[in-house]
Design a protein around this motif. Structure first.
Motif, PDB file in Angstrom:
ATOM      1  N   UNK A 117       0.836  -1.196   0.000  1.00 20.61           N
ATOM      2  CA  UNK A 117       0.000   0.000   0.000  1.00 20.61           C
ATOM      3  C   UNK A 117       0.877   1.253   0.000  1.00 20.61           C
ATOM      4  N   UNK A 118       1.892   1.252   0.845  1.00 20.42           N
ATOM      5  CA  UNK A 118       2.788   2.406   0.920  1.00 20.42           C
ATOM      6  C   UNK A 118       3.540   2.595  -0.397  1.00 20.42           C
ATOM      7  N   UNK A 119       3.940   1.502  -1.051  1.00 19.43           N
ATOM      8  CA  UNK A 119       4.625   1.586  -2.343  1.00 19.43           C
ATOM      9  C   UNK A 119       3.728   2.256  -3.378  1.00 19.43           C
ATOM     10  N   UNK A 120       2.465   1.828  -3.430  1.00 23.79           N
ATOM     11  CA  UNK A 120       1.537   2.454  -4.372  1.00 23.79           C
ATOM     12  C   UNK A 120       1.421   3.953  -4.105  1.00 23.79           C
ATOM     13  N   UNK A 121       1.226   4.295  -2.847  1.00 24.54           N
ATOM     14  CA  UNK A 121       1.057   5.705  -2.490  1.00 24.54           C
ATOM     15  C   UNK A 121       2.328   6.507  -2.789  1.00 24.54           C
ATOM     16  N   UNK A 122       3.500   5.924  -2.472  1.00 24.29           N
ATOM     17  CA  UNK A 122       4.774   6.604  -2.690  1.00 24.29           C
ATOM     18  C   UNK A 122       5.008   6.876  -4.171  1.00 24.29           C
ATOM     19  N   UNK A 123       4.523   5.975  -5.027  1.00 21.46           N
ATOM     20  CA  UNK A 123       4.716   6.126  -6.469  1.00 21.46           C
ATOM     21  C   UNK A 123       3.543   6.845  -7.146  1.00 21.46           C
ATOM     22  N   UNK A 124       2.662   7.434  -6.329  1.00 20.50           N
ATOM     23  CA  UNK A 124       1.595   8.268  -6.876  1.00 20.50           C
ATOM     24  C   UNK A 124       0.398   7.524  -7.415  1.00 20.50           C
ATOM     25  N   UNK A 125       0.270   6.242  -7.074  1.00 23.89           N
ATOM     26  CA  UNK A 125      -0.909   5.467  -7.490  1.00 23.89           C
ATOM     27  C   UNK A 125      -1.981   5.601  -6.412  1.00 23.89           C
ATOM     28  N   UNK A 126      -3.191   5.969  -6.811  1.00 29.24           N
ATOM     29  CA  UNK A 126      -4.283   6.096  -5.853  1.00 29.24           C
ATOM     30  C   UNK A 126      -4.912   4.725  -5.605  1.00 29.24           C
TER      31      UNK A 126
END
Length: 368
Positions: free
Chosen positions: A205-214
């Protein structure tokens, strides 16, 4: 350094992995890399400095037996992986049944049929010289967990809550304040595995958020074959567990609570598969939206030995709690709880920051 005198509530699979784990690494060199613990010697205490002085259970299969024997009694299925002595000199004492045994688990747990009072448990804790009481009761043991938290307060011993009833992170019944007023440390809640489903899910989840994926939706489905999973077949016992696991994952998103309220997050135990034994399998799914509105989907499968995952984290939590005792720090231990528990008093923004808090506490740079 003196030993860390510890007592255990619930001599199940988690307790078996923890007791064995201390013996497995009791002679480890200080510079040795031990998977699952931060350091072999932490805050002045070696892994092998943990000493078991008392244990409590409600099963006729375990009460009255030496702890070295009780950890292998059925229905425990944790494999024997460490050469522990035939006897540890710790007789398993009876505790109150209360809600610690679900109706559908009575035959398997074979509970005692007599009452045990608070004074009896407090007397055992005091006479054993216990400094720390570790709670490994089954999920759903709300009343029983509060009973032992009260026993810890009255006996003057620190309390580490390894299961999902909110004591260290309680905001309604005042448990953190009670421990604060007594000057007794409390650590918890709900122990986090070394690389378990919660850790992996939080990372994705954090990886998605860090890479700008909602993140739009996500689930985590867990199956296993030990008594923990059989106990959790009853949904009524899972309220705190689902909250604990879900908040651990959604807390890394600034909009995580809103996603949860919308019903776009589902996390928790899903089924009991007896032939899996102590093996746990987690299926994790995430769906998000990337640049241009294009979808991103991640699906992962994690397979681990369920209870050994918790032993290393608990060994560090025990030593961190002992450091607090040595310093006279009472109340909820934020820095000890954050890296090792799913529902700590304060959720760190990331697991890396949580570990930083912990090491700063051990080094004396953080008060709690």
């Amino acid at each position: 350094m003196p030993k860390i005198k510890a007592a255990i509530v619930g001599v199940g699979n988690c307790a078996s992995a923890l007791v064995q784990g201390v013996y497995y690494y009791k002679d480890a060199e200080e510079d040795q890399l031990v998977p699952g613990v931060t350091k072999v010697k932490l805050g002045g205490y070696h892994i092998g400095d943990i000493e078991w002085v008392a244990a409590f259970d409600v099963s006729k299969n375990k009460v009255g037996k030496d702890l070295a024997q009780a950890i292998f009694e059925p229905p425990n299925v944790t494999p024997k992986f460490a050469p522990i002595p035939d006897r540890l000199g710790v007789t398993v004492s009876p505790g109150p049944v209360l809600d610690g045994v679900a109706p559908h688990m009575r035959e398997k747990f074979n509970p005692i049929d007599y009452e045990v009072g608070l004074g009896e448990v407090v007397d055992v804790l005091k006479s054993s010289g216990a400094e720390i009481l570790i709670n490994f009761l089954p999920v759903g043991s709300e009343k029983a967990t509060r009973f032992y938290a009260q026993a810890a307060l009255e006996a003057g011993v620190a309390f580490i809550n390894g299961m999902p009833v909110f004591i260290a992170s309680d905001t309604q019944e005042g448990w953190p304040q009670k421990f604060q007023e007594k000057g007794i440390p409390v650590t918890g809640d709900d122990i986090k595995g070394q690389l378990g489903a919660t850790v992996l899910h939080r990372t994705l989840v954090r990886l998605m958020h860090m890479r700008g994926v909602k993140v739009e939706e996500t689930y985590q489905l867990n199956i296993g074959g030990n008594t923990d999973f059989e106990n959790m077949l009853v949904e009524e016992r899972l309220k705190s567990k689902r909250i604990s696991k879900t908040s651990a994952v959604t807390s890394v998103l600034p909009y995580g609570d809103e996603l949860w309220k919308q019903g776009k997050v589902r996390i928790g135990p899903s089924d009991y598969v007896p032939f899996l034994g102590n093996t746990k399998i987690a299926y994790i799914y995430l769906k998000g939206t990337a640049f241009g509105g294009f979808p991103v989907t991640i699906e992962a499968k994690l397979t681990v030995d369920d209870k050994s995952m918790f032993a290393g984290a608990m060994i560090d939590a025990i030593r961190g709690t002992k450091v607090a005792l040595d310093r006279g720090v009472g109340g909820p231990l934020i820095s000890v709880s954050a890296p090792f528990f799913k529902h700590p008093p304060v959720q760190a923004p990331s697991d890396e920051i949580a570990l930083q808090w912990f090491h700063e506490f051990i080094e004396g740079k953080r008060e709690r």
